[in-house]
Design a protein around this motif. Structure first.
Motif, PDB file in Angstrom:
ATOM      1  N   UNK A 240     -44.212 -34.756 -10.010  1.00  0.00           N
ATOM      2  CA  UNK A 240     -43.159 -34.633  -9.248  1.00  0.00           C
ATOM      3  C   UNK A 240     -42.427 -34.521 -10.454  1.00  0.00           C
ATOM      4  N   UNK A 241     -41.123 -33.325 -10.767  1.00  0.00           N
ATOM      5  CA  UNK A 241     -40.707 -33.097 -10.950  1.00  0.00           C
ATOM      6  C   UNK A 241     -39.456 -33.022 -10.788  1.00  0.00           C
ATOM      7  N   UNK A 242     -38.519 -32.922 -11.464  1.00  0.00           N
ATOM      8  CA  UNK A 242     -37.220 -32.546 -11.249  1.00  0.00           C
ATOM      9  C   UNK A 242     -36.705 -31.089 -12.623  1.00  0.00           C
ATOM     10  N   UNK A 243     -35.535 -30.082 -11.892  1.00  0.00           N
ATOM     11  CA  UNK A 243     -34.925 -29.016 -12.758  1.00  0.00           C
ATOM     12  C   UNK A 243     -34.045 -28.846 -12.040  1.00  0.00           C
ATOM     13  N   UNK A 244     -32.780 -27.709 -12.619  1.00  0.00           N
ATOM     14  CA  UNK A 244     -31.917 -27.789 -12.737  1.00  0.00           C
ATOM     15  C   UNK A 244     -31.276 -25.741 -12.902  1.00  0.00           C
ATOM     16  N   UNK A 245     -30.765 -25.881 -12.166  1.00  0.00           N
ATOM     17  CA  UNK A 245     -30.232 -24.420 -12.582  1.00  0.00           C
ATOM     18  C   UNK A 245     -29.098 -24.222 -11.951  1.00  0.00           C
ATOM     19  N   UNK A 246     -28.295 -23.108 -12.942  1.00  0.00           N
ATOM     20  CA  UNK A 246     -27.190 -22.999 -12.376  1.00  0.00           C
ATOM     21  C   UNK A 246     -26.929 -20.898 -12.105  1.00  0.00           C
ATOM     22  N   UNK A 247     -26.080 -21.000 -11.081  1.00  0.00           N
ATOM     23  CA  UNK A 247     -25.789 -19.508 -10.614  1.00  0.00           C
ATOM     24  C   UNK A 247     -24.183 -19.118 -11.620  1.00  0.00           C
ATOM     25  N   UNK A 248     -24.751 -17.246 -12.320  1.00  0.00           N
ATOM     26  CA  UNK A 248     -24.317 -17.232 -13.031  1.00  0.00           C
ATOM     27  C   UNK A 248     -24.662 -17.726 -14.533  1.00  0.00           C
TER      28      UNK A 248
END
Length: 372
Positions: A240-248
């Motif tokens: 159970x993990x959480x990650x973040x990503x951004x477009x550009x």
């Protein structure tokens, strides 16, 4: 897991049960049954087919199962005393047979009556079995079940470690497939496929939650971010993990928020060590959040929890939980805060409490993935 691992669980359970004055344990709930038998049966999803396990403190265990699962049960657990039934209706008299043949007619039997337990058969079915033995006592056995499930054995930690490894690989693979114009559903599907490709159990589902708190289902465009709360499963054990990503390319503001949440998570992980209370960890997170201008942690909110056969297990890293952390607990530190826009900033790792602190089973949450 091996038959020897399962037998070691029985030995541990018998000692705990005996110390609390129980003569036997009656197991009906899915995850507890999986724990004691190693049989990841999906029959629990068919409520008309209960699966039970009876473990005397002294004597051999007995299982009550749907007939077609008997061979798989014996392979996974080594159990020899198995009572079977053919489809429906479930014969309640088999519970009585198991109790009587095990010499437990006047015993004290621990059952799943606790706050966090759930029976795997109907109340009326259990009540009928209890009525058949007026000299027996059926009491709350949750202290035994919670101790067993909360403090992981080395074989369990190894399985969680593998679930975490495949989950991290799946994230890296999925990020490479994310594209501008995707919706939350597209991103979720992409990550779910990557988890399956990396070996996540097919029949024992993991989980994938995608979003950012405000986006809905419109296509992602330049400068918009997502968070993913997800995990695969390996032989039933969860990550159970959480990650973040951004477009550009991320803006300075986006990088600033990522730095803030990373600093808070680092402080939370540093606070996790044996002897401290779960609530102490929550207070440490709350202090870190207020120091950065965010709201303090609410009295009913948590910033992590246990993980194992179930995605969320005891304890809760919240202000209301004073559980003392101990070696063998596997936890998911996951601080979060919301921006005025409603966007959620949230990352999560998996750690195991050790004799001197904690070991991270996952890394990488500090990184803000960039979709180009």
């Amino acid at each position: 897991m091996s038959v020897e691992n399962i037998a070691a669980r029985w030995t541990r359970a018998r000692k705990l049960a005996a110390d609390l004055g129980f003569d036997a344990l009656l197991v009906t709930e899915k995850f507890n049954y999986w724990y004691f038998t190693g049989q990841l049966s999906k029959e629990f999803d068919k409520k008309m087919r209960p699966m039970l396990f009876l473990l005397p403190v002294n004597g051999a265990p007995t299982a009550i199962v749907y007939r077609q699962t008997e061979k798989a049960l014996k392979r996974s657990s080594g159990i020899e005393q198995v009572l079977t039934y053919e489809d429906i209706p479930f014969p309640v008299e088999l519970i009585s047979e198991a109790i009587k043949s095990s010499g437990l007619s006047s015993a004290r039997i621990g059952a799943e009556f606790g706050e966090y337990d759930r029976l795997g058969l109907g109340y009326s079915q259990l009540a009928d079995a209890m009525k058949a033995f007026p000299a027996a006592r059926f009491d709350d056995g949750s202290p035994v079940f919670e101790e067993l499930r909360t403090i992981k054995m080395p074989d369990e930690i190894a399985l969680i470690r593998e679930a975490c490894a495949m989950t991290l690989r799946a994230w890296d693979k999925a990020v490479g497939r994310f594209e501008f114009g995707m919706t939350n559903k597209d991103v979720k599907r992409t990550l779910a496929v990557a988890l399956t490709e990396e070996g996540s159990d097919f029949d024992i589902a993991g989980h994938v939650t995608i979003g950012n708190g405000i986006h809905g289902e419109t296509p992602y465009k330049e400068g918009e971010s997502i968070w993913a709360d997800f995990g695969g499963t390996y032989r039933g054990y969860q990550a159970d993990i959480a990650r973040r990503a951004i477009f550009g390319e991320p803006s300075a503001e986006a990088l600033g928020y990522q730095e803030q949440i990373s600093e808070i998570l680092a402080a939370e992980i540093a606070a996790i060590r044996p002897g401290v209370r779960a609530s102490d960890v929550a207070r440490a997170v709350s202090s870190e959040m207020t120091a950065r201008g965010h709201k303090p942690l609410g009295p009913k909110k948590r910033v992590g929890h246990g993980v194992g056969l179930s995605q969320a297990e005891a304890p809760s890293l919240g202000l209301a939980d004073d559980t003392i952390l101990r070696p063998g607990m596997v936890l998911t530190p996951e601080p979060r805060f919301d921006l005025p826009s409603g966007e959620r900033i949230h990352i999560e790792e998996v750690v195991v409490v050790t004799e001197t602190g904690c070991e991270q089973l996952t890394t990488g949450a500090f990184d803000l993935a960039v979709v180009r």
